[in-house]
Design an enzyme around this catalytic site. Structure first.
Site, PDB file in Angstrom:
ATOM      1  N   ARG A   1      -3.718  -4.344  -3.003  1.00 33.19           N
ATOM      2  CA  ARG A   1      -3.944  -2.899  -2.806  1.00 33.19           C
ATOM      3  C   ARG A   1      -3.814  -2.533  -1.324  1.00 33.19           C
ATOM      4  O   ARG A   1      -4.598  -1.747  -0.788  1.00 33.19           O
ATOM      5  CB  ARG A   1      -5.331  -2.477  -3.314  1.00 33.19           C
ATOM      6  CG  ARG A   1      -5.644  -2.843  -4.737  1.00 33.19           C
ATOM      7  CD  ARG A   1      -4.827  -2.080  -5.760  1.00 33.19           C
ATOM      8  NE  ARG A   1      -5.285  -2.429  -7.097  1.00 33.19           N
ATOM      9  CZ  ARG A   1      -4.772  -3.433  -7.813  1.00 33.19           C
ATOM     10  NH1 ARG A   1      -3.768  -4.162  -7.330  1.00 33.19           N
ATOM     11  NH2 ARG A   1      -5.246  -3.690  -9.010  1.00 33.19           N
TER      12      ARG A   1
ATOM     13  N   SER B   1     -10.330   3.787  -9.456  1.00 34.65           N
ATOM     14  CA  SER B   1     -11.317   2.903  -8.814  1.00 34.65           C
ATOM     15  C   SER B   1     -11.699   3.480  -7.457  1.00 34.65           C
ATOM     16  O   SER B   1     -10.829   3.726  -6.622  1.00 34.65           O
ATOM     17  CB  SER B   1     -10.731   1.517  -8.598  1.00 34.65           C
ATOM     18  OG  SER B   1     -10.244   1.011  -9.805  1.00 34.65           O
TER      19      SER B   1
ATOM     20  N   GLU C   1     -11.490   2.737  -1.745  1.00 34.19           N
ATOM     21  CA  GLU C   1     -10.040   2.593  -1.943  1.00 34.19           C
ATOM     22  C   GLU C   1      -9.254   3.867  -1.601  1.00 34.19           C
ATOM     23  O   GLU C   1      -8.263   3.811  -0.876  1.00 34.19           O
ATOM     24  CB  GLU C   1      -9.736   2.157  -3.387  1.00 34.19           C
ATOM     25  CG  GLU C   1      -8.262   1.908  -3.586  1.00 34.19           C
ATOM     26  CD  GLU C   1      -7.880   1.614  -5.021  1.00 34.19           C
ATOM     27  OE1 GLU C   1      -8.103   0.497  -5.471  1.00 34.19           O
ATOM     28  OE2 GLU C   1      -7.347   2.525  -5.680  1.00 34.19           O
TER      29      GLU C   1
HETATM   30  P1  FAD Z   1      -1.806  10.630  -3.133  1.00 32.91           P
HETATM   31  O1  FAD Z   1      -3.178  10.492  -3.683  1.00 32.91           O
HETATM   32  O2  FAD Z   1      -1.229  11.991  -3.040  1.00 32.91           O
HETATM   33  O3  FAD Z   1      -1.747   9.939  -1.699  1.00 32.91           O
HETATM   34  C1  FAD Z   1      -2.381   8.689  -1.508  1.00 32.91           C
HETATM   35  C2  FAD Z   1      -2.067   8.209  -0.079  1.00 32.91           C
HETATM   36  O4  FAD Z   1      -0.674   7.938   0.030  1.00 32.91           O
HETATM   37  C3  FAD Z   1      -2.365   9.284   0.972  1.00 32.91           C
HETATM   38  O5  FAD Z   1      -2.849   8.630   2.139  1.00 32.91           O
HETATM   39  C4  FAD Z   1      -1.015   9.910   1.267  1.00 32.91           C
HETATM   40  O6  FAD Z   1      -0.883  10.406   2.590  1.00 32.91           O
HETATM   41  C5  FAD Z   1      -0.075   8.734   1.060  1.00 32.91           C
HETATM   42  N1  FAD Z   1       1.248   9.164   0.583  1.00 32.91           N
HETATM   43  C6  FAD Z   1       1.513   9.714  -0.625  1.00 32.91           C
HETATM   44  N2  FAD Z   1       2.835   9.943  -0.727  1.00 32.91           N
HETATM   45  C7  FAD Z   1       3.395   9.556   0.436  1.00 32.91           C
HETATM   46  C8  FAD Z   1       4.722   9.561   0.947  1.00 32.91           C
HETATM   47  N3  FAD Z   1       5.754  10.015   0.252  1.00 32.91           N
HETATM   48  N4  FAD Z   1       4.927   9.103   2.220  1.00 32.91           N
HETATM   49  C9  FAD Z   1       3.894   8.642   2.962  1.00 32.91           C
HETATM   50  N5  FAD Z   1       2.632   8.607   2.536  1.00 32.91           N
HETATM   51  C10 FAD Z   1       2.375   9.060   1.276  1.00 32.91           C
HETATM   52  N6  FAD Z   1      -3.915   2.596  -8.418  1.00 32.91           N
HETATM   53  C11 FAD Z   1      -3.508   1.331  -8.673  1.00 32.91           C
HETATM   54  O7  FAD Z   1      -3.010   0.629  -7.777  1.00 32.91           O
HETATM   55  N7  FAD Z   1      -3.635   0.785  -9.924  1.00 32.91           N
HETATM   56  C12 FAD Z   1      -4.147   1.477 -10.953  1.00 32.91           C
HETATM   57  O8  FAD Z   1      -4.207   0.959 -12.056  1.00 32.91           O
HETATM   58  C13 FAD Z   1      -4.590   2.813 -10.719  1.00 32.91           C
HETATM   59  N8  FAD Z   1      -5.150   3.528 -11.717  1.00 32.91           N
HETATM   60  C14 FAD Z   1      -5.600   4.787 -11.469  1.00 32.91           C
HETATM   61  C15 FAD Z   1      -6.175   5.504 -12.518  1.00 32.91           C
HETATM   62  C16 FAD Z   1      -6.627   6.797 -12.309  1.00 32.91           C
HETATM   63  C17 FAD Z   1      -7.253   7.559 -13.449  1.00 32.91           C
HETATM   64  C18 FAD Z   1      -6.481   7.402 -11.038  1.00 32.91           C
HETATM   65  C19 FAD Z   1      -6.913   8.815 -10.820  1.00 32.91           C
HETATM   66  C20 FAD Z   1      -5.911   6.687  -9.982  1.00 32.91           C
HETATM   67  C21 FAD Z   1      -5.472   5.365 -10.187  1.00 32.91           C
HETATM   68  N9  FAD Z   1      -4.895   4.607  -9.159  1.00 32.91           N
HETATM   69  C22 FAD Z   1      -4.446   3.339  -9.410  1.00 32.91           C
HETATM   70  C23 FAD Z   1      -4.732   5.172  -7.803  1.00 32.91           C
HETATM   71  C24 FAD Z   1      -3.439   6.047  -7.659  1.00 32.91           C
HETATM   72  O9  FAD Z   1      -2.906   6.342  -8.916  1.00 32.91           O
HETATM   73  C25 FAD Z   1      -2.371   5.351  -6.823  1.00 32.91           C
HETATM   74  O10 FAD Z   1      -2.861   5.007  -5.557  1.00 32.91           O
HETATM   75  C26 FAD Z   1      -1.125   6.218  -6.640  1.00 32.91           C
HETATM   76  O11 FAD Z   1      -0.088   5.470  -6.066  1.00 32.91           O
HETATM   77  C27 FAD Z   1      -1.388   7.474  -5.805  1.00 32.91           C
HETATM   78  O12 FAD Z   1      -0.262   8.335  -5.918  1.00 32.91           O
HETATM   79  P2  FAD Z   1      -0.343   9.849  -5.457  1.00 32.91           P
HETATM   80  O13 FAD Z   1       1.038  10.410  -5.474  1.00 32.91           O
HETATM   81  O14 FAD Z   1      -1.338  10.565  -6.262  1.00 32.91           O
HETATM   82  O15 FAD Z   1      -0.827   9.675  -3.952  1.00 32.91           O
HETATM   83  P1  NAP Z   2     -11.107  -4.886 -16.129  1.00 33.94           P
HETATM   84  O1  NAP Z   2     -10.070  -5.462 -17.010  1.00 33.94           O
HETATM   85  O2  NAP Z   2     -12.366  -4.356 -16.720  1.00 33.94           O
HETATM   86  O3  NAP Z   2     -11.498  -5.952 -15.002  1.00 33.94           O
HETATM   87  C1  NAP Z   2     -12.413  -5.604 -13.956  1.00 33.94           C
HETATM   88  C2  NAP Z   2     -11.888  -6.115 -12.645  1.00 33.94           C
HETATM   89  O4  NAP Z   2     -11.888  -7.526 -12.664  1.00 33.94           O
HETATM   90  C3  NAP Z   2     -10.470  -5.633 -12.391  1.00 33.94           C
HETATM   91  O5  NAP Z   2     -10.499  -4.719 -11.344  1.00 33.94           O
HETATM   92  C4  NAP Z   2      -9.680  -6.884 -12.099  1.00 33.94           C
HETATM   93  O6  NAP Z   2      -9.136  -6.945 -10.805  1.00 33.94           O
HETATM   94  C5  NAP Z   2     -10.658  -8.035 -12.229  1.00 33.94           C
HETATM   95  N1  NAP Z   2     -10.136  -9.020 -13.206  1.00 33.94           N
HETATM   96  C6  NAP Z   2     -10.384  -9.038 -14.526  1.00 33.94           C
HETATM   97  N2  NAP Z   2      -9.810 -10.124 -15.076  1.00 33.94           N
HETATM   98  C7  NAP Z   2      -9.163 -10.772 -14.100  1.00 33.94           C
HETATM   99  C8  NAP Z   2      -8.403 -11.967 -14.041  1.00 33.94           C
HETATM  100  N3  NAP Z   2      -8.207 -12.751 -15.102  1.00 33.94           N
HETATM  101  N4  NAP Z   2      -7.878 -12.335 -12.862  1.00 33.94           N
HETATM  102  C9  NAP Z   2      -8.084 -11.597 -11.772  1.00 33.94           C
HETATM  103  N5  NAP Z   2      -8.813 -10.465 -11.759  1.00 33.94           N
HETATM  104  C10 NAP Z   2      -9.356 -10.057 -12.909  1.00 33.94           C
HETATM  105  O7  NAP Z   2     -10.432  -3.754 -15.218  1.00 33.94           O
HETATM  106  P2  NAP Z   2     -10.202  -2.207 -15.494  1.00 33.94           P
HETATM  107  O8  NAP Z   2     -11.058  -1.444 -14.567  1.00 33.94           O
HETATM  108  O9  NAP Z   2     -10.179  -1.886 -16.944  1.00 33.94           O
HETATM  109  O10 NAP Z   2      -8.716  -2.034 -14.933  1.00 33.94           O
HETATM  110  C11 NAP Z   2      -7.626  -2.678 -15.554  1.00 33.94           C
HETATM  111  C12 NAP Z   2      -6.521  -2.837 -14.534  1.00 33.94           C
HETATM  112  O11 NAP Z   2      -6.089  -1.564 -14.068  1.00 33.94           O
HETATM  113  C13 NAP Z   2      -6.942  -3.623 -13.300  1.00 33.94           C
HETATM  114  O12 NAP Z   2      -5.862  -4.409 -12.894  1.00 33.94           O
HETATM  115  C14 NAP Z   2      -7.264  -2.560 -12.288  1.00 33.94           C
HETATM  116  O13 NAP Z   2      -7.001  -2.973 -10.954  1.00 33.94           O
HETATM  117  C15 NAP Z   2      -6.299  -1.442 -12.678  1.00 33.94           C
HETATM  118  N6  NAP Z   2      -6.904  -0.126 -12.363  1.00 33.94           N
HETATM  119  C16 NAP Z   2      -6.884   0.271 -11.066  1.00 33.94           C
HETATM  120  C17 NAP Z   2      -7.402   1.500 -10.714  1.00 33.94           C
HETATM  121  C18 NAP Z   2      -7.333   1.998  -9.293  1.00 33.94           C
HETATM  122  O14 NAP Z   2      -7.625   3.159  -9.058  1.00 33.94           O
HETATM  123  N7  NAP Z   2      -6.975   1.168  -8.355  1.00 33.94           N
HETATM  124  C19 NAP Z   2      -7.977   2.316 -11.678  1.00 33.94           C
HETATM  125  C20 NAP Z   2      -8.012   1.854 -12.986  1.00 33.94           C
HETATM  126  C21 NAP Z   2      -7.455   0.621 -13.318  1.00 33.94           C
HETATM  127  P3  NAP Z   2      -7.731  -6.275 -10.414  1.00 33.94           P
HETATM  128  O15 NAP Z   2      -8.101  -4.896 -10.036  1.00 33.94           O
HETATM  129  O16 NAP Z   2      -7.312  -7.086  -9.242  1.00 33.94           O
HETATM  130  O17 NAP Z   2      -6.798  -6.373 -11.547  1.00 33.94           O
END
Ligand code: FAD
Ligand code: NAP
Length: 343
Positions: free
Chosen positions: A164, A238, A334
């Site tokens: 991330r 998250s 995050e």
């Molecule tokens: P924004 O929120 O608009 O911007 C985020 C950051 O990126 C800001 O700092 C912004 O300045 C910068 N940015 C955006 N676009 C550009 C650009 N073109 N050039 C330079 N900088 C830029 N993330 C995960 O990694 N895994 C997940 O599973 C995941 N699940 C999510 C689930 C939910 C319900 C939500 C709400 C979020 C989740 N996220 C997850 C986080 C999010 O979806 C990601 O970080 C996504 O990439 C953000 O995209 P955005 O266009 O909304 O960015």
């Molecule tokens: P989950 O399956 O309930 O697991 C909880 C956490 O434990 C996850 O964040 C995951 O880390 C870690 N994990 C579970 N099993 C693992 C394994 N075998 N090896 C390594 N790490 C493990 O998670 P969840 O919240 O439902 O999310 C599912 C996936 O979607 C995850 O990968 C999570 O990162 C992603 N997600 C991200 C966001 C966001 O905003 N960043 C939001 C929703 C979901 P990891 O995060 O490293 O996978």
């Protein structure tokens, strides 16, 4: 170029937090972006780039000019029969891109289905889910420098992708507007089915029976069942990163808290789920001042209508303090926090 002054950002962030920016421009072409950057330079105005606002927290109003990346376009650069190279504009919707790649027979992104946001934001935190990260599929990131408008291209190595994490959160933070990304995707699916939730959802089928489309649909269905839809309950996914600890520290904690889940990482360290720490401290389902911790997912902070980023960040602070006092672990937020807190 159409500049909106004192623009409301409430519909432009998935937490639906109330904030305004000094100016806002929707960017629909690279020329429009060059023009907006020139205007910002001429008016000594800072620039904030926004995609769909799914990974930001507005603590208060922004004194900067917000550029919303809304450019469109996906095209194939080449296809050698084993891999395809694609150039995708930054304003494209990430989930729609994943769906389209599968329909074209390009594989690899299926585990990353239903992640909200734009393609241009995806490299910023090297989006990841269900055991897969964007990094290995990225070939290049194209961008314009905010301070000069100069075009730059970064290779995947130069993006310094981590968990991330990327160079765009550190050395190149606030330096670039990403305009497009180049992806290299295999034409033959190599499914990643190891992530526990995915493995158990697909457990009744043999690997030969499972297609990339099945993985895509399973991820979509798990996500819909587990995560609150921001359109119904505003959230930013998250709220905290999962801490990654040195082995000795994780072992000490495991001895003290035997139920603590510990996931070994390739670099020899151990990842701990932040959700478990927060739930252990009793925060799951907590509500105060119109914000709270989702009752089914302790890592997701939600806006129940309080609309104040300051209240949300106060709650996040208090959560982080109890986690630090209980486990000695410092949680890191995050999403990117913008704006001044007045409260
Ligand atoms: P924004 O929120 O608009 O911007 C985020 C950051 O990126 C800001 O700092 C912004 O300045 C910068 N940015 C955006 N676009 C550009 C650009 N073109 N050039 C330079 N900088 C830029 N993330 C995960 O990694 N895994 C997940 O599973 C995941 N699940 C999510 C689930 C939910 C319900 C939500 C709400 C979020 C989740 N996220 C997850 C986080 C999010 O979806 C990601 O970080 C996504 O990439 C953000 O995209 P955005 O266009 O909304 O960015
Ligand atoms: P989950 O399956 O309930 O697991 C909880 C956490 O434990 C996850 O964040 C995951 O880390 C870690 N994990 C579970 N099993 C693992 C394994 N075998 N090896 C390594 N790490 C493990 O998670 P969840 O919240 O439902 O999310 C599912 C996936 O979607 C995850 O990968 C999570 O990162 C992603 N997600 C991200 C966001 C966001 O905003 N960043 C939001 C929703 C979901 P990891 O995060 O490293 O996978």
């Amino acid at each position: 170029m159409q500049i909106t002054s004192d623009a409301s950002l409430q519909t432009r962030n998935t937490l639906a937090l109330c904030a305004h920016s000094r100016a806002l421009v929707s960017i629909e072409s690279e020329n429009a972006l060059r023009e907006a950057l020139a205007w910002a330079r001429a008016n000594s105005t800072a620039v904030t780039v926004l995609g769909h606002g799914s990974n930001v927290v507005f603590a208060g109003d922004l004194s900067s000019m917000v550029l919303v990346q809304a450019t469109r376009g996906r095209h194939c650069l080449d296809d050698d029969g084993s891999h395809v190279r694609l150039r995708v504009a930054a304003g494209e919707n990430w989930h729609h891109l994943v769906e389209w790649t599968l329909s074209e027979g390009y594989f690899g992104l299926e585990n990353l289905a239903l992640i909200p946001g734009t393609v241009g934001a995806a490299p910023i935190q090297n989006i990841g889910a269900y055991g897969v990260e964007l990094g290995p599929f990225m070939e290049a990131v194209h961008a314009l420098r905010i301070d000069s408008g100069e075009a730059v291209t970064l290779s995947s190595e130069q993006c310094e992708f981590g968990y991330r994490d990327s160079v765009f959160k550190h050395r190149l933070r606030d330096q670039l507007v990403i305009t497009a990304v180049d992806l290299r995707l295999p034409r033959v699916a190599r499914l990643q089915l190891g992530y526990p939730a995915l493995a158990s959802a697909l457990a009744l089928r043999s690997e030969q029976e499972i297609s990339a489309r099945d993985v895509f649909e399973t991820v979509v269905s798990i996500r819909r069942s587990k995560l609150p839809d921001p359109a119904a309950i505003p959230n930013a996914g998250s709220f905290f990163k999962n801490p990654v600890l040195q082995k000795q520290q994780a072992a000490r904690l495991k001895a003290q808290f035997p139920d603590l889940p510990v996931y070994p990482q390739a670099d020899g360290r151990d990842k701990i789920p932040a959700a478990w720490l927060i739930e252990y401290c009793g925060w799951k389902g907590h509500r105060e001042n119109g914000v709270g911790v989702h009752p089914d997912h302790a890592l997701v902070l939600v806006n129940y209508g309080g609309d104040s980023g300051a209240c949300l960040l106060q709650l996040a602070d208090r959560i982080a303090v109890t986690v630090r006092d209980t486990f000695g672990i410092t949680l890191e937020i995050e999403p990117r926090v913008y704006g001044q807190c007045n409260g």
